[in-house]
Design a protein around this motif. Structure first.
Motif, PDB file in Angstrom:
ATOM      1  N   GLY A 150       0.813  -1.206   0.000  1.00 46.83           N
ATOM      2  CA  GLY A 150       0.000   0.000   0.000  1.00 46.83           C
ATOM      3  C   GLY A 150       0.847   1.256   0.000  1.00 46.83           C
TER       4      GLY A 150
ATOM      5  N   LEU B 205      -0.474  -4.771  -4.742  1.00 53.98           N
ATOM      6  CA  LEU B 205      -0.502  -5.307  -3.385  1.00 53.98           C
ATOM      7  C   LEU B 205      -0.079  -6.770  -3.411  1.00 53.98           C
TER       8      LEU B 205
ATOM      9  N   TRP C  63      -9.432 -10.469  -1.772  1.00 53.45           N
ATOM     10  CA  TRP C  63      -9.069  -9.138  -1.315  1.00 53.45           C
ATOM     11  C   TRP C  63     -10.360  -8.396  -0.975  1.00 53.45           C
TER      12      TRP C  63
ATOM     13  N   ARG D  13     -11.734  -4.575   1.074  1.00 59.92           N
ATOM     14  CA  ARG D  13     -11.259  -3.248   1.465  1.00 59.92           C
ATOM     15  C   ARG D  13     -12.298  -2.571   2.340  1.00 59.92           C
TER      16      ARG D  13
ATOM     17  N   ARG E 151     -16.608  -3.008   5.333  1.00 58.68           N
ATOM     18  CA  ARG E 151     -15.684  -3.786   4.514  1.00 58.68           C
ATOM     19  C   ARG E 151     -16.432  -4.386   3.327  1.00 58.68           C
TER      20      ARG E 151
ATOM     21  N   VAL F  89     -13.552  -7.121  -2.993  1.00 61.96           N
ATOM     22  CA  VAL F  89     -12.881  -6.508  -4.131  1.00 61.96           C
ATOM     23  C   VAL F  89     -12.610  -7.536  -5.228  1.00 61.96           C
TER      24      VAL F  89
ATOM     25  N   ASP G 132     -11.028   4.560  -4.409  1.00 60.85           N
ATOM     26  CA  ASP G 132     -10.348   3.296  -4.084  1.00 60.85           C
ATOM     27  C   ASP G 132      -9.587   3.397  -2.754  1.00 60.85           C
TER      28      ASP G 132
ATOM     29  N   TYR H 141      -6.796  -2.283   2.592  1.00 67.65           N
ATOM     30  CA  TYR H 141      -7.026  -3.496   1.820  1.00 67.65           C
ATOM     31  C   TYR H 141      -6.564  -4.700   2.633  1.00 67.65           C
ATOM     32  N   TYR H 142      -7.418  -5.699   2.674  1.00 64.20           N
ATOM     33  CA  TYR H 142      -7.143  -6.923   3.412  1.00 64.20           C
ATOM     34  C   TYR H 142      -7.145  -8.123   2.474  1.00 64.20           C
ATOM     35  N   CYS H 143      -6.180  -9.005   2.660  1.00 67.46           N
ATOM     36  CA  CYS H 143      -6.243 -10.273   1.953  1.00 67.46           C
ATOM     37  C   CYS H 143      -6.781 -11.329   2.914  1.00 67.46           C
TER      38      CYS H 143
ATOM     39  N   GLY I 136      -3.903  -6.016   6.782  1.00 66.41           N
ATOM     40  CA  GLY I 136      -4.373  -4.841   6.064  1.00 66.41           C
ATOM     41  C   GLY I 136      -3.232  -3.936   5.644  1.00 66.41           C
TER      42      GLY I 136
END
Length: 125
Positions: free
Chosen positions: A8, A19, A34, A36, A43, A46, A88, A92-94, A118
């Motif tokens: 990020g 990312l 992913w 966000r 949340r 994505v 955007d 962002y979380y995976c 994140g």
């Protein structure tokens, strides 16, 4: 499974970022996703990459701009983000889903068993 998200940063509208989500631990992931969370927002989904067969899924607002991919040798999932917009901006979380139905309900955060910490993406106008 442990997930480490990175990549990020602060960019301008129209720029690109990639990312990364590095996974460790021995577990077969059915789907990698992913999500966000923008300022003051819930949340949201994505993108997701489902295994066997490999299929990708995107939320409408990022289709054509974002690409999710995987490097099996590095056990890493990527989110290439092009043509970034101020909207955007988010953390962002995976996430990794291990259950058989995780690949079906890939758009729901309830389908994921493990989450990364994140990484913040800020897009200035």
């Amino acid at each position: 499974v442990q997930l480490q998200a990175s990549g990020g940063g602060l960019v301008q509208a129209g720029d690109s970022l990639r990312l990364s989500c590095a996974a460790s631990g021995r577990a077969f992931t059915v789907v990698m996703g992913w999500f966000r969370q923008g300022p003051g927002k819930e949340r949201e989904f994505v993108a997701a990459l489902r295994r066997s067969p490999d299929r990708t899924y995107y939320t409408n607002s990022v289709k054509g701009r974002f690409t999710i991919s995987r490097d099996n040798a590095k056990n890493t999932v990527y989110l290439q983000m092009n043509s970034l917009r101020p909207e955007d901006t988010a953390v962002y979380y995976c996430a990794a889903g291990l259950r058989s139905d995780s690949g079906v309900y890939y758009y729901s955060d309830l389908s994921y068993d493990y989450w990364g910490q994140g990484t913040l993406v800020t897009v200035s106008s």
